[in-house]
Design an enzyme around this catalytic site. Structure first.
Site, short mmCIF file in Angstrom:
data_model
loop_
_atom_site.label_atom_id
_atom_site.label_comp_id
_atom_site.label_asym_id
_atom_site.label_seq_id
_atom_site.Cartn_x
_atom_site.Cartn_y
_atom_site.Cartn_z
N GLU A 143 -11.87 -8.19 1.88
CA GLU A 143 -10.73 -7.59 1.19
C GLU A 143 -11.02 -7.64 -0.31
O GLU A 143 -11.33 -8.70 -0.86
CB GLU A 143 -9.44 -8.35 1.50
CG GLU A 143 -8.23 -7.79 0.80
CD GLU A 143 -6.94 -8.57 1.08
OE1 GLU A 143 -5.86 -8.07 0.70
OE2 GLU A 143 -7.03 -9.68 1.65
N GLU A 226 2.80 -5.57 -4.05
CA GLU A 226 3.12 -6.75 -3.27
C GLU A 226 4.26 -7.50 -3.96
O GLU A 226 4.05 -8.12 -4.99
CB GLU A 226 1.90 -7.68 -3.16
CG GLU A 226 0.78 -7.15 -2.30
CD GLU A 226 -0.36 -8.15 -2.17
OE1 GLU A 226 -0.93 -8.24 -1.08
OE2 GLU A 226 -0.67 -8.82 -3.17
#
Length: 245
Positions: A143, A226
């Site tokens: 990631e 986020e």
């Protein structure tokens, strides 16, 4: 105080080529379910409340307009509790066929965004989430995040392992783990609301430093936010476009 996001895991997202639409798609109804999505043009928009159980609140996302390879969209949210945990990742995922990093030349993008509301505390990021793997299918293995903004003390996973200067911005590079994959996060030194740049040099930097193999396949490119905590926060992306070359 730096906040650390915690991730239990991530469900592999399948990608596929999509036909570019010749005429624009205009505003649709917002969607608010945990895994609600909408596909428009070359994009899949996710509400993605993957961490909602770490706190309480709600979030809705809507597509405002899609024309050719450009999208505008927004997400509205209020989250409380679990101050160190990410609640969601509303994002626009670009749809493309997997390609090895060695076969890439650039990932040009334009991203213009603005946050309003949020209250106090107001903690979130605005970031790319990029996933790679050693094959064209199967589980993701790495990631890579590119944070255009760390708002209210939000911080990445892991420790700082270096600096990367690109596009007139100094980025701090952090290395950590989400519990499943290694995570490499580039954090801008200050908020960048309008960026016309290239994501590929970030991946190349990881290859040069030995963190990532050139044989890895680029599997997913997502752009979104986020949230940790906040009230009546709205992220609106007026222009977002990206290509894989």
């Amino acid at each position: 105080m730096q906040l650390k996001k915690t991730i239990i895991g991530f469900t592999t997202l399948a990608t596929a080529a999509s036909v570019v639409l010749a005429s624009p798609l205009m505003k649709r109804d917002e969607f608010c379910g945990q895994w609600d999505t909408e596909e428009s043009g070359n994009f899949k928009i996710w509400n993605n409340l993957w961490g909602q159980d770490s706190g309480s609140g709600s979030q809705c996302t809507e597509v405002l307009k899609v024309e050719d390879n450009t999208i505008s969209w927004k997400t509205s949210w209020s989250w409380s509790g679990g101050q160190y945990s990410v609640k969601s990742y509303a994002n626009a995922e670009y749809l493309f066929d997997p390609v090895q990093l060695s076969g890439l030349s650039s990932i040009p993008f334009t991203w213009n965004w603005k946050y309003t509301g949020g209250g106090d505390p107001f903690v979130c990021n605005v970031s790319f989430d990029i996933w790679t793997a050693s094959s064209e299918s199967g589980d993701y293995e790495y990631e890579i995040m590119i944070w255009l903004a760390a708002i209210g003390g939000a911080g990445p996973l892991g420790d700082e392992v270096g600096k990367f200067s690109y596009g007139g911005i100094e980025w701090s590079l952090h290395e950590g783990s989400n519990g499943v994959q290694p995570v490499y996060s580039f954090i801008a030194g200050s908020k960048v609301e309008n960026m016309d740049s290239d994501a590929f040099p970030f991946l190349s930097h990881l290859v040069e430093k030995g963190y990532l193999s050139n044989d890895q396949y680029l599997r997913s490119v997502q752009a979104g936010t986020e949230p940790f905590e906040g009230t009546d926060a709205v992220l609106e992306t007026s222009t977002y476009k990206v290509q894989i070359k």
